[in-house]
Structure formats: C-alpha cells, structure tokens
Scaffold this active site. Structure first.
Site, PDB file in Angstrom:
ATOM      1  N   THR A  95      46.245  43.854  -9.174  1.00  0.00           N
ATOM      2  CA  THR A  95      46.296  44.938  -8.336  1.00  0.00           C
ATOM      3  C   THR A  95      46.849  44.848  -6.906  1.00  0.00           C
ATOM      4  OG1 THR A  95      43.953  45.612  -9.010  1.00  0.00           O
ATOM      5  CG2 THR A  95      44.293  46.399  -6.767  1.00  0.00           C
TER       6      THR A  95
ATOM      7  N   PHE B  51      42.732  49.147 -15.448  1.00  0.00           N
ATOM      8  CA  PHE B  51      41.621  49.761 -15.011  1.00  0.00           C
ATOM      9  C   PHE B  51      40.376  49.392 -15.824  1.00  0.00           C
ATOM     10  CE2 PHE B  51      45.274  52.546 -14.255  1.00  0.00           C
ATOM     11  CZ  PHE B  51      45.027  52.878 -12.860  1.00  0.00           C
TER      12      PHE B  51
ATOM     13  N   GLU C 173      34.590  44.856 -15.870  1.00  0.00           N
ATOM     14  CA  GLU C 173      34.008  43.764 -16.538  1.00  0.00           C
ATOM     15  C   GLU C 173      32.489  44.238 -17.224  1.00  0.00           C
ATOM     16  OE1 GLU C 173      32.652  40.940 -13.288  1.00  0.00           O
ATOM     17  OE2 GLU C 173      34.559  41.112 -12.481  1.00  0.00           O
TER      18      GLU C 173
ATOM     19  N   ASN D 252      39.924  53.362  -7.743  1.00  0.00           N
ATOM     20  CA  ASN D 252      38.693  52.531  -7.289  1.00  0.00           C
ATOM     21  C   ASN D 252      38.085  53.220  -5.851  1.00  0.00           C
ATOM     22  OD1 ASN D 252      38.890  50.888  -9.285  1.00  0.00           O
ATOM     23  ND2 ASN D 252      39.370  48.973  -8.347  1.00  0.00           N
TER      24      ASN D 252
ATOM     25  N   CYS E 144      36.172  44.046  -7.346  1.00  0.00           N
ATOM     26  CA  CYS E 144      37.206  45.197  -7.012  1.00  0.00           C
ATOM     27  C   CYS E 144      36.913  45.998  -5.994  1.00  0.00           C
ATOM     28  CB  CYS E 144      37.368  45.781  -8.211  1.00  0.00           C
ATOM     29  SG  CYS E 144      37.711  44.571  -9.598  1.00  0.00           S
TER      30      CYS E 144
HETATM   31  C1  UGA Z   1      35.778  48.568 -11.567  1.00  0.00           C
HETATM   32  C2  UGA Z   1      36.496  49.892 -12.064  1.00  0.00           C
HETATM   33  O1  UGA Z   1      35.520  50.557 -12.739  1.00  0.00           O
HETATM   34  C3  UGA Z   1      37.620  49.591 -13.027  1.00  0.00           C
HETATM   35  O2  UGA Z   1      37.962  50.894 -13.477  1.00  0.00           O
HETATM   36  C4  UGA Z   1      38.572  48.731 -12.420  1.00  0.00           C
HETATM   37  O3  UGA Z   1      39.641  48.297 -13.494  1.00  0.00           O
HETATM   38  C5  UGA Z   1      37.900  47.350 -11.804  1.00  0.00           C
HETATM   39  O4  UGA Z   1      36.850  47.857 -10.901  1.00  0.00           O
HETATM   40  C6  UGA Z   1      39.100  46.555 -11.367  1.00  0.00           C
HETATM   41  O5  UGA Z   1      39.586  47.067 -10.309  1.00  0.00           O
HETATM   42  O6  UGA Z   1      39.231  45.542 -11.557  1.00  0.00           O
HETATM   43  P1  UGA Z   1      34.074  46.705 -12.170  1.00  0.00           P
HETATM   44  O7  UGA Z   1      34.313  45.976 -10.778  1.00  0.00           O
HETATM   45  O8  UGA Z   1      34.031  45.940 -13.366  1.00  0.00           O
HETATM   46  O9  UGA Z   1      35.222  47.751 -12.457  1.00  0.00           O
HETATM   47  O10 UGA Z   1      32.443  47.594 -12.171  1.00  0.00           O
HETATM   48  P2  UGA Z   1      31.959  48.924 -12.365  1.00  0.00           P
HETATM   49  O11 UGA Z   1      31.508  49.218 -13.701  1.00  0.00           O
HETATM   50  O12 UGA Z   1      32.955  50.101 -11.715  1.00  0.00           O
HETATM   51  O13 UGA Z   1      30.781  48.987 -11.100  1.00  0.00           O
HETATM   52  C7  UGA Z   1      31.050  48.609  -9.857  1.00  0.00           C
HETATM   53  C8  UGA Z   1      29.834  48.850  -9.124  1.00  0.00           C
HETATM   54  O14 UGA Z   1      29.360  49.818  -9.004  1.00  0.00           O
HETATM   55  C9  UGA Z   1      28.594  47.970  -9.706  1.00  0.00           C
HETATM   56  O15 UGA Z   1      27.839  47.083  -8.663  1.00  0.00           O
HETATM   57  C10 UGA Z   1      27.591  48.994 -10.064  1.00  0.00           C
HETATM   58  O16 UGA Z   1      26.327  48.533 -10.070  1.00  0.00           O
HETATM   59  C11 UGA Z   1      28.056  50.206  -8.991  1.00  0.00           C
HETATM   60  N1  UGA Z   1      27.587  51.617  -9.162  1.00  0.00           N
HETATM   61  C12 UGA Z   1      28.584  52.034 -10.462  1.00  0.00           C
HETATM   62  C13 UGA Z   1      26.575  52.192  -8.842  1.00  0.00           C
HETATM   63  O17 UGA Z   1      26.155  51.788  -7.700  1.00  0.00           O
HETATM   64  N2  UGA Z   1      26.507  53.612  -9.113  1.00  0.00           N
HETATM   65  C14 UGA Z   1      26.990  54.041 -10.245  1.00  0.00           C
HETATM   66  O18 UGA Z   1      26.953  55.326 -10.371  1.00  0.00           O
HETATM   67  C15 UGA Z   1      28.161  53.235 -10.741  1.00  0.00           C
END
Ligand code: UGA
Length: 439
Positions: free
Chosen positions: A123, A152, A155, A211, A263
């Site tokens: 990124t 994108f 994890e 993001n 991220c």
């Molecule tokens: C995120 C993006 O979703 C990916 O598309 C991207 O490739 C990645 O970052 C990156 O830049 O490498 P990730 O960090 O694995 O992926 O996690 P997410 O599943 O997106 O969740 C991120 C955080 O948001 C978690 O702490 C989750 O608990 C929180 N979250 C998610 C909420 O608090 N509410 C929601 O409705 C959804």
C-alpha cells in the site's frame, strides 16, 4: 509457456499472493531477505494465522508451482513479473515509510532480466510508482516498468479474497506491462469484468480511499452509537434501516469498540498526512474518523468505571484479544488499548483468545486464561471485544454463576444474547443500545 513470477516479501500480502498466483497457473518463486523466516515457512511454521493458507501452501509446493529462495538473484533472474510486497510501516509523522520498498526496487534492478515488470502490492501513496520509476532510471534500468496493483484482501479470509476478488486494479503508464500482469490473473472466474485499468496515481489512491471509506463507515456508526446511547435508541435497528437502502448497503455499519489491525489505523492517518503534505487545507473527515476510533476503548472504560464505581482492585475479564476474529493479529487491537487503561486505573485484567498466544497476552501485563469461562471466576465484569463464535456459545447461566455479583457484561461487538443474560440476572451493556438491567 507458464508465466514466471517472483514475489519479494513473505508477510501477509506477499505469502498469500505467492500461494494464490501459483494456485491459478503461474510458476512462482517467493523471496524474503530474512532466511530464517523462509526456512520456517518451508517447514510449514507460518509467521501468522490465516485460515486455509497452510493447506494451500502445501498444495502448491507439492505441485512445484511455488518455490522459495533466500537468494534474490536466483528468485528473480527468470521472472517476467516481480511482485513487491514489503512492509510500508507508519513513520513518526503518520506518513508511510518507503525505505524498505525503495531498497527492494534497487535490489531488483541489479539482477532482473531486461524488460521485467515490477508489480507493487504494498500500500503506497500516489506518486510512488512514478518516484520508483525515476529511481530505476537513475540505476540505468529504464527498461523496467512498474504496475501498481493494490491488494484488497482481508486478514482471516485472505485466500478467498485473492481467489474471488471483487476487483483487480492495475495502474501503469505501460499498457503492455498491464496486459502482462492481467494475464497472471487469467484463471480467476469472471476476471474480464473485474479488471480495472487506470493510471498509477489513481490505482495507489484507490486503495487508501477504499480503506478510508470503510473506516469512515465504522467511525460514523460509532458516533451514531454514542448518540443512540444518550437518547435511548438502538444502533442495531438503525443499521438494519440504513442497510436496506441500496445506496448505503449493510456492510461495515456495525458499531463496536473500533477498528484495529495493520491497515485502517495506519492508512487513515497516512492519507490525512498526505493531504497535509500536498498543502491542502486540513480537512476534518479523516482526523475525525481516527479520533472517534481512538475514543472507543475509552468509552468502554468509562462504562466500566460508572458501573463498578471504582476500578482499583477490580478484576476485569476480556473475551477476545485479536483485532477481529479469524486472525492472531493484535496490531492496534482495541483489547490492548482497553487493557492499558484498566491496568493504569488499578484493575487486574484477565483475557482469553482462541488463537493469540498466552505469552503475547502476558507481555502486556494481562493474565491469560485457557478458556472463556476461566476468565470469569472472581471477575467483577466481562467485556467482549472480539466476536469469535466460541463466546456467543457460552451459556448465560454460566456467565452469571461465575462472575462476581452484581454480574456485569459489556458487549463491545453486540454479539452476546442480551435477553438471555438479563433473564439470568446479569446487567447487560451493549454498544449503541439501551442498557438492560438485571431482572
Ligand atoms: C482491511 C480491508 O477490509 C481490506 O480490504 C484491505 O485489503 C486491508 O484492510 C488492507 O489494507 O490490507 P482487515 O484489516 O483485514 O482488512 O480487516 P477488516 O475485516 O476490514 O476489519 C477491520 C476492522 O474493522 C476490525 O477491527 C473490525 O472489527 C472492524 N469493523 C469492521 C467494525 O468495527 N465494524 C464493522 O462493521 C466492520
């Protein structure tokens, strides 16, 4: 002939990219400048937990589609496309530190074959592709072009996200190079409609924008949650209403203890600092998204303080340490931030997580428990921080019996059965919804 690919960097993105590109018909050599990391991967001892990845790695290594080499020259000398997926950590000012990436490009320029294409998975901020192209020219390698191909994947579902993407973004000034990289993804079902060809700056910015948008939705809902708590509304109901509108959609609208991981926190701040560096008048959205997120663990802390009158000498049980389910990643995890506040307030903290190792938990001064119920004995409150399914399977009666009385549960992810807890005599504090007092 099978495309020859090299992947530099065996972190989250690099290892998943290497395994998945091998799975979809390319010959891949993975490289890392840390030989012991590579040896561990070859032994099957992965540096992080990712469902499905160990099996996939075994499969593609057995078929010969994926190899590893600690020798950069050997890894890239036959490669037509060289993916770079090295870390871009946040520097002190919040901007991304590109020194590892620049070094990797320089190292590649010394031994890759003429006309090779470098593919940027890391990124990186707009202007990076152009800047690295300049560095290649300075090193006498104007023949190498760079394609920005941001990743994108999430994890916890990284393999599935790579093999079934909703988009593949390719940004370059060279259309021949873009076609070469697009060909590597040819076996993905429906790939033609998923490919997005663009200029390097737009490819780079699209990753940050995506993001930042997702993080904004979360912080937005956390602000709505605070308003809902103050006026007696329910954020779960509000999410359903909002999500039914196709212009809004239901995803990433769950209020909670905030986003963590490697991220969103880093990217939101890097984008804000990039906007600043462009001399643009400081806009408030990105800063507000970050500030709202930082305040979420403090909100949980305040709720505990209010209900337990004082925290000194109190024992608090935490369920979930990883920043979200299906990962052992604790970077920027709300659990660590809340535990620090509780410990500073004189409380004892005991935590359970299905995957995060006990010694990692202990390194933060947190007692580690072997099971969810083991955290509860003698605890004055339970806080759910990560919605691992194992926690919603614990019976309400067990929670009530084990907790000190009056039993108190703070649900930071709205994933426990509030009515069942309340009917057992537990006071249940959800996020963004009215408190349900013990009956
Ligand atoms: C995120 C993006 O979703 C990916 O598309 C991207 O490739 C990645 O970052 C990156 O830049 O490498 P990730 O960090 O694995 O992926 O996690 P997410 O599943 O997106 O969740 C991120 C955080 O948001 C978690 O702490 C989750 O608990 C929180 N979250 C998610 C909420 O608090 N509410 C929601 O409705 C959804």
């Amino acid at each position: 002939m099978q495309p020859q690919v090299a992947v530099i960097g065996t972190g989250y993105v690099g290892l998943v990219t290497a395994a998945c590109l091998a799975k979809i018909g390319n010959h891949v050599i993975g490289h890392d400048n840390n030989p012991s990391r590579l040896e561990a991967i070859v032994r099957g001892d992965l540096p992080f937990y990712e469902p499905g990845l160990p099996e996939l790695l075994e499969n593609v290594r057995e078929s010969g589609a994926l190899e590893f080499s600690a020798n950069l020259d050997q890894a890239i000398s036959d490669a037509d496309s060289i993916f770079i997926a090295v870390g871009t950590p946040a520097s002190d000012g919040g901007s991304a530190d590109l020194s590892m990436l620049e070094q990797a490009v320089i190292d590649v320029s010394k031994c890759c074959k003429p006309g090779a294409v470098i593919v940027l998975k890391s990124t990186v901020l707009p202007g990076t592709n152009e800047r690295l192209t300049g560095i290649l020219k300075e090193h006498g390698r104007a023949d190498i072009s760079i394609v920005s191909n941001p990743e994108f994947l999430r994890e916890g579902s990284a393999v599935e996200d790579f093999l079934r993407p909703n988009k593949v973004v390719l940004g370059s000034v060279s259309s021949a190079s873009v076609q070469r990289v697009a060909h590597l993804y040819r076996a993905i079902p429906g790939i033609d409609s998923l490919l997005s060809f663009t200029d390097p700056n737009s490819a780079e910015l699209s990753k940050y924008a995506a993001n930042a948008m997702l993080a904004t939705r979360i912080s937005f809902m956390n602000e709505i949650a605070e308003i809902a708590e103050a006026c007696g509304a329910n954020t779960n109901e509000i999410r359903k209403v909002m999500g039914a509108d196709p212009r809004i959609g239901p995803m990433f609208l769950s209020a909670g203890v905030g986003y963590g991981g490697s991220c969103f926190p880093k990217d939101v701040q890097a984008l804000a600092s990039f906007s600043n560096s462009l001399g643009l008048k400081q806009k408030s959205i990105l800063r507000a998204v970050h500030d709202i997120n930082e305040s979420q663990p403090q909100r949980v802390f305040a709720k505990l303080k209010e209900h337990l009158s004082q925290l000194e000498g109190k024992r608090i049980a935490l369920w979930g340490v990883s920043f979200k389910p299906n990962t052992d990643d604790i970077r920027e995890a709300p659990s660590i931030k809340l535990a620090a506040l509780l410990l500073a307030g004189g409380a004892e903290v005991v935590a359970h997580d299905p995957i995060v190792k006990a010694e990692v938990i202990a390194s933060y001064g947190i007692e580690s428990a072997n099971s969810p119920t083991q955290t509860l004995a003698g605890a004055h409150a339970l806080v759910l921080l990560t919605e691992w399914p194992i926690y919603s399977a614990v019976e309400a009666i067990d929670i009530w019996e084990l907790l000190e009385k009056p039993a108190l549960v703070v649900d930071g992810r709205n994933s426990l059965d509030g009515p069942a807890l309340v009917s057992q005599g537990v006071t249940y504090i959800p996020t963004g919804a009215p408190i349900q007092y013990a009956q």
